[in-house]
Design a protein around this motif. Structure first.
Motif, PDB file in Angstrom:
ATOM      1  N   GLU A 111       0.954  -1.226   0.121  1.00  0.00           N
ATOM      2  CA  GLU A 111       0.598   0.104   0.099  1.00  0.00           C
ATOM      3  C   GLU A 111       0.666   1.175   0.301  1.00  0.00           C
ATOM      4  O   GLU A 111       1.895   1.285   0.697  1.00  0.00           O
ATOM      5  CB  GLU A 111      -0.651   0.128   1.475  1.00  0.00           C
ATOM      6  CG  GLU A 111      -2.089   1.383   1.195  1.00  0.00           C
ATOM      7  CD  GLU A 111      -2.636   1.079   3.216  1.00  0.00           C
ATOM      8  OE1 GLU A 111      -3.534   2.420   2.963  1.00  0.00           O
ATOM      9  OE2 GLU A 111      -2.769  -0.198   3.567  1.00  0.00           O
ATOM     10  N   SER A 112       0.577   2.256  -0.891  1.00  0.00           N
ATOM     11  CA  SER A 112       1.462   3.555  -0.608  1.00  0.00           C
ATOM     12  C   SER A 112       0.170   4.439   0.697  1.00  0.00           C
ATOM     13  O   SER A 112      -0.461   4.615   0.306  1.00  0.00           O
ATOM     14  CB  SER A 112       1.550   3.828  -2.496  1.00  0.00           C
ATOM     15  OG  SER A 112       1.645   5.161  -2.048  1.00  0.00           O
ATOM     16  N   PHE A 113       1.190   5.247   1.267  1.00  0.00           N
ATOM     17  CA  PHE A 113       1.077   6.489   1.965  1.00  0.00           C
ATOM     18  C   PHE A 113       1.556   7.551   1.768  1.00  0.00           C
ATOM     19  O   PHE A 113       1.494   8.258   2.011  1.00  0.00           O
ATOM     20  CB  PHE A 113       1.537   5.974   3.386  1.00  0.00           C
ATOM     21  CG  PHE A 113       1.197   4.245   3.696  1.00  0.00           C
ATOM     22  CD1 PHE A 113       0.183   4.295   5.195  1.00  0.00           C
ATOM     23  CD2 PHE A 113       2.002   3.321   3.601  1.00  0.00           C
ATOM     24  CE1 PHE A 113       0.289   3.592   5.415  1.00  0.00           C
ATOM     25  CE2 PHE A 113       0.969   2.495   4.146  1.00  0.00           C
ATOM     26  CZ  PHE A 113       0.764   2.318   5.126  1.00  0.00           C
ATOM     27  N   ILE A 114       2.091   7.805   0.274  1.00  0.00           N
ATOM     28  CA  ILE A 114       2.398   8.736  -0.085  1.00  0.00           C
ATOM     29  C   ILE A 114       1.525   9.771  -0.959  1.00  0.00           C
ATOM     30  O   ILE A 114       0.385   9.681  -1.165  1.00  0.00           O
ATOM     31  CB  ILE A 114       3.272   8.806  -1.714  1.00  0.00           C
ATOM     32  CG1 ILE A 114       4.560   7.874  -1.321  1.00  0.00           C
ATOM     33  CG2 ILE A 114       3.661   9.955  -2.271  1.00  0.00           C
ATOM     34  CD1 ILE A 114       5.447   8.386  -0.354  1.00  0.00           C
ATOM     35  N   SER A 115       1.541  11.352  -0.420  1.00  0.00           N
ATOM     36  CA  SER A 115       0.947  12.296  -0.438  1.00  0.00           C
ATOM     37  C   SER A 115       1.599  13.056  -1.628  1.00  0.00           C
ATOM     38  O   SER A 115       2.677  13.476  -1.663  1.00  0.00           O
ATOM     39  CB  SER A 115       0.216  13.015   0.296  1.00  0.00           C
ATOM     40  OG  SER A 115      -0.430  14.471   0.172  1.00  0.00           O
ATOM     41  N   SER A 116       0.664  13.991  -2.496  1.00  0.00           N
ATOM     42  CA  SER A 116       1.341  15.322  -2.908  1.00  0.00           C
ATOM     43  C   SER A 116       2.659  16.713  -1.848  1.00  0.00           C
ATOM     44  O   SER A 116       1.956  16.646  -0.790  1.00  0.00           O
ATOM     45  CB  SER A 116       0.728  16.181  -3.632  1.00  0.00           C
ATOM     46  OG  SER A 116      -0.431  16.336  -3.179  1.00  0.00           O
ATOM     47  N   LYS A 117       3.063  17.233  -1.962  1.00  0.00           N
ATOM     48  CA  LYS A 117       4.233  17.857  -0.653  1.00  0.00           C
ATOM     49  C   LYS A 117       2.637  19.253  -0.124  1.00  0.00           C
ATOM     50  O   LYS A 117       2.895  19.239   1.042  1.00  0.00           O
ATOM     51  CB  LYS A 117       5.035  18.830  -1.188  1.00  0.00           C
ATOM     52  CG  LYS A 117       5.740  19.659  -0.443  1.00  0.00           C
ATOM     53  CD  LYS A 117       6.995  20.436  -2.032  1.00  0.00           C
ATOM     54  CE  LYS A 117       7.765  21.209  -0.749  1.00  0.00           C
ATOM     55  NZ  LYS A 117       8.877  21.859  -0.956  1.00  0.00           N
ATOM     56  N   ASN A 118       2.673  20.058  -1.332  1.00  0.00           N
ATOM     57  CA  ASN A 118       0.937  20.263  -0.811  1.00  0.00           C
ATOM     58  C   ASN A 118      -0.480  19.742  -0.259  1.00  0.00           C
ATOM     59  O   ASN A 118      -1.307  20.890   0.354  1.00  0.00           O
ATOM     60  CB  ASN A 118       0.411  21.622  -1.846  1.00  0.00           C
ATOM     61  CG  ASN A 118      -0.286  20.696  -3.216  1.00  0.00           C
ATOM     62  OD1 ASN A 118       0.250  19.351  -3.401  1.00  0.00           O
ATOM     63  ND2 ASN A 118       0.102  22.214  -3.743  1.00  0.00           N
ATOM     64  N   LYS A 119      -0.594  18.112  -0.301  1.00  0.00           N
ATOM     65  CA  LYS A 119      -1.669  18.024   0.554  1.00  0.00           C
ATOM     66  C   LYS A 119      -1.269  17.153   1.544  1.00  0.00           C
ATOM     67  O   LYS A 119      -1.850  17.262   2.508  1.00  0.00           O
ATOM     68  CB  LYS A 119      -2.067  17.373  -0.412  1.00  0.00           C
ATOM     69  CG  LYS A 119      -3.188  18.097  -1.847  1.00  0.00           C
ATOM     70  CD  LYS A 119      -4.234  17.162  -2.223  1.00  0.00           C
ATOM     71  CE  LYS A 119      -4.735  17.781  -3.605  1.00  0.00           C
ATOM     72  NZ  LYS A 119      -5.503  16.772  -3.497  1.00  0.00           N
ATOM     73  N   GLY A 120       0.053  16.697   1.556  1.00  0.00           N
ATOM     74  CA  GLY A 120       0.386  15.694   2.760  1.00  0.00           C
ATOM     75  C   GLY A 120       1.316  16.406   3.778  1.00  0.00           C
ATOM     76  O   GLY A 120       1.775  17.613   4.186  1.00  0.00           O
ATOM     77  N   LYS A 121       1.911  15.805   4.705  1.00  0.00           N
ATOM     78  CA  LYS A 121       2.717  16.397   5.703  1.00  0.00           C
ATOM     79  C   LYS A 121       4.267  15.965   5.184  1.00  0.00           C
ATOM     80  O   LYS A 121       4.280  14.284   5.516  1.00  0.00           O
ATOM     81  CB  LYS A 121       2.344  15.595   6.896  1.00  0.00           C
ATOM     82  CG  LYS A 121       3.073  16.762   8.335  1.00  0.00           C
ATOM     83  CD  LYS A 121       2.076  16.120   9.262  1.00  0.00           C
ATOM     84  CE  LYS A 121       3.408  16.781  10.641  1.00  0.00           C
ATOM     85  NZ  LYS A 121       2.398  16.478  12.314  1.00  0.00           N
TER      86      LYS A 121
END
Length: 196
Positions: free
Chosen positions: A95-105
């Motif tokens: 499973e991926s836990f990645i987000s974009s820089k402007n949406k994630g932490k």
């Protein structure tokens, strides 16, 4: 969180070893053995320390307290884990836990941005996983994830004698107890059928 010296110079709960081989399958083909194995870069010992200590005191005695093996769990590098790539060599997609820089932490000052589930992962709020942050320790270990669905047994004597040079460090008592408690809680959960 860790100690770079062995506990009383013996195998212990919370010990971390490198380059541990798991024998996945053995086939006999025309008088030859075909052995399929997985080499894990790092594993942590999950078996209770009191059981290991009793085993070591009873080695070479005919007592039933001797262990056949100890439980260990692989440590996955969190950078590979959050991308779902930690088992890619086995052709298994995580499973991926990645987000974009402007949406994630940002994940623990790594430059990797994760979604809200990734934040829960790092905060040890997901019962299946346990994160060990070695970033402040003087060790070769990266921030790592233990997946409580992935564990196997290995000979206690093998770890004690043959793999002694591959010992990295040991978790301090409170940290190893927390890890083992979370593992046992996950293992003892009651699986209910999905209502239809």
């Amino acid at each position: 969180m860790i100690n770079n010296e062995k506990n009383n110079n013996r195998l212990s709960q919370g010990d971390i070893y490198k380059n541990i081989t798991y024998i996945e399958k053995i086939n006999s083909i025309d008088d030859y053995l075909e052995i399929q194995q997985i080499v894990f870069p790092n594993v942590v010992v999950l078996t209770q320390d009191c059981d290991i200590q009793q085993h070591l005191s009873d080695v070479n005695k005919t007592k039933s307290s001797q262990l056949f093996s100890v439980l260990v769990a692989p440590l996955y590098n969190i950078a590979h884990f959050v991308h779902g790539e930690h088992l890619s060599n086995l052709k298994i997609e995580g499973e991926s836990f990645i987000s974009s820089k402007n949406k994630g932490k940002e994940l623990l000052n790594t430059g990797i941005y994760v979604n809200s589930k990734g934040i829960s992962l790092v905060n040890n709020e997901i019962p299946r996983y346990h994160v060990l942050d070695f970033s402040k320790e003087n060790t070769e270990l990266p921030i790592s994830v233990v997946d409580f669905k992935h564990y196997f047994s290995i000979s206690a004597d093998f770890l004690e004698k043959e793999k002694n040079e591959d010992f990295i460090c040991t978790l301090n008592p409170l940290y190893r107890e927390l890890l083992t408690q979370r593992f046992s809680n996950y293992l003892s959960r009651i699986g209910l059928p999905n209502p239809q």
